[in-house]
Design an enzyme around this catalytic site. Structure first.
Site: not given
Ligand SMILES: Cc1cc2nc3c(=O)[nH]c(=O)nc-3n(C[C@H](O)[C@H](O)[C@H](O)COP(=O)(O)O)c2cc1C
Length: 439
Positions: A66-67, A98, A218-219, A221, A223, A270, A310, A362
């Site tokens: 989570l960034t 990340a 990190h593969g 989203h 990027y 990922r 999803r 979250r």
């Molecule tokens: C605040 C925030 C920061 C995130 N940062 C990253 C990240 O650094 N690397 C990543 O792969 N996904 C990141 N994500 C995605 C989450 O790792 C996760 O896959 C996404 O929130 C869905 O899962 P959840 O429904 O349990 O929140 C981020 C999501 C949120 C909400």
């Protein structure tokens, strides 16, 4: 820097299995076995132990990367030690946010890096704080590619990518408060690609030197690595574009270099084949997911971490009949899933064999004691989106209350320790006002 020691972290892996979470002893109504997602023998699937390679995990509730934009000047800060250790449990697994592999890798305000000695040193006490709690800690390493702006780039250059097509929409600028447009990227020349692969390798080496138990590539989203893999982005005509095999070449060269450097059993990746984050769709997501799963199996890496079909982007979840089953079948290591999971769906996916571990983003961000709450079927804190990407070292970061506090009916408050840290850490980058971003 020269890294590759990491002996302390590796030793911690080989220590005897951490004890499982204590049995529930609380006043909260546990509900019926069915409500409580128990199996016939009374266990809660998410809270059963699991052996991942040499790591003996005591439960299957994993902290998502989570960034949080609180690593001022891209250097991890002491408040991260509090944040991560709050979420650490004996035998639990955390994946750190990340973290940039080089000075061209950035596209978020105050996201951490791991390419300088200063950054490696700054990670060490954070890793130690997590290990002191008995948890395992992986670092997610990334390069954002075109999901950036020239303001993040050394010398104000264009961000790099497999393509020169720009991303639509806006991003958060380095101030952390203003928005800007994505910049037009520069398509990498073929001869430059090995240099980026090398940046990933060095970052992995540095992560181990900082004490991490392993790294997650990190593969996902949209990027850099995902930009290469997706045919909705990659328009190259060299050996890194065109066919599925060519588009996956960059990712697999990174896997190859890193497994060689730190060993395959410290490596996870990922992937979000079904996602379309930052204009990154693919015309055959299932084919992509399966191709990568098969190719990764040859490297004998520790885990593959797939985003549920999803999840289309950070803000968009859709009903989907697509499944990760074919990718799971094609992969020979630990299979991890993430995206929109609740306690109920996580228990279901473990119980039905759809995954070995479930990652929570979250919910874990807002509930530092999430495994315990799942164990007790306790109510959850709500997450506050407005503070996801703000820079305060406490607010929306380390001040989400633990269950005990709620039971005592105390309002969420900032502890003395936090106040002290906040005073010390007030930094020139912090400005007033929150900002949501489209991570
Ligand atoms: C605040 C925030 C920061 C995130 N940062 C990253 C990240 O650094 N690397 C990543 O792969 N996904 C990141 N994500 C995605 C989450 O790792 C996760 O896959 C996404 O929130 C869905 O899962 P959840 O429904 O349990 O929140 C981020 C999501 C949120 C909400």
């Amino acid at each position: 820097m020269m890294g590759g020691t990491g002996l302390a972290a590796w030793a911690s892996i080989n220590e005897p299995a951490a004890p499982p979470l204590p049995p529930p002893a609380c006043k909260i109504n546990m509900g019926s076995p069915a409500e409580n997602c128990q199996t016939d023998d009374g266990t809660i699937p998410l809270l059963t132990p699991y052996r991942m390679g040499q790591l003996q995990l005591s439960h299957r509730v994993v902290l998502a990367p989570l960034t949080r934009c609180r690593s001022y000047g891209h250097v991890p800060q002491p408040h991260a030690a509090i944040y991560y250790s709050q979420r650490a449990t004996p035998g639990g697994l955390l994946i750190a946010e990340a973290t940039g592999v080089s000075d061209t890798a950035q596209g978020y305000p105050h996201a951490p890096g791991v390419w300088t000695q200063e950054q490696v040193e700054a990670w060490k006490p954070i890793v130690k704080a997590v290990h002191d709690k008995g948890a395992f800690f992986f670092l997610q390493i990334w390069h954002v590619g075109r999901v950036s702006n020239t303001a993040y780039q050394p010398g104000g250059q264009p961000p790099i990518s497999p393509t020169n097509k720009k991303v639509s929409g806006t991003l958060l600028m380095p101030s952390g408060t203003e928005s800007g447009e994505y910049s037009e990227p520069r398509a990498l020349e073929t001869k430059e690609i090995p240099l980026i692969v090398n940046d990933f390798k060095m970052a992995a080496r540095n992560a181990i030197a900082a004490g991490f138990d392993g790294i997650e590539i990190h593969g996902a989203h949209g990027y850099l690595i995902d930009q290469f893999m997706k045919d909705g982005v990659n328009d190259r005509t060299d050996q890194y574009g065109g066919s599925l095999e060519n588009r996956c070449r960059f990712a697999l060269e990174i896997v190859d270099a890193i497994t060689e450097e730190i060993g395959p059993q410290r490596v996870g990746i990922r992937l979000s084949p079904f996602g379309a984050h930052s204009d990154s769709p693919d015309s055959n997501p299932e084919g992509l997911g399966v191709y990568m799963a098969k190719a990764l199996s040859k490297y004998n890496i520790l885990y593959a971490h797939y985003i549920e079909p999803r999840v289309k982007s950070s803000f968009v979840e859709v009903e989907s009949h697509a499944s990760l089953a074919s990718a799971q079948k094609a992969f020979n290591g630990t299979f991890i899933v993430a995206g929109g999971h609740t306690r109920k769906s996580g228990n279901e996916v473990i119980k039905t064999g759809g995954a070995d571990l479930v990652v929570y983003g979250r919910l874990f961000l807002a509930n530092p004691d999430l495994p315990k709450r799942f164990q007790l079927n306790a109510p959850l804190n709500k997450y506050i989106r407005a503070t996801f990407y703000t820079q305060d070292p406490v607010e929306g970061y380390t001040d989400y209350p633990f269950l005990e506090k709620m039971e005592e009916e105390t309002k969420p408050s900032i502890s003395d320790e936090h106040v002290k840290i906040k005073e010390h850490l007030k930094c020139p980058f912090i400005e007033n006002g929150g900002h949501a971003n489209n991570h």
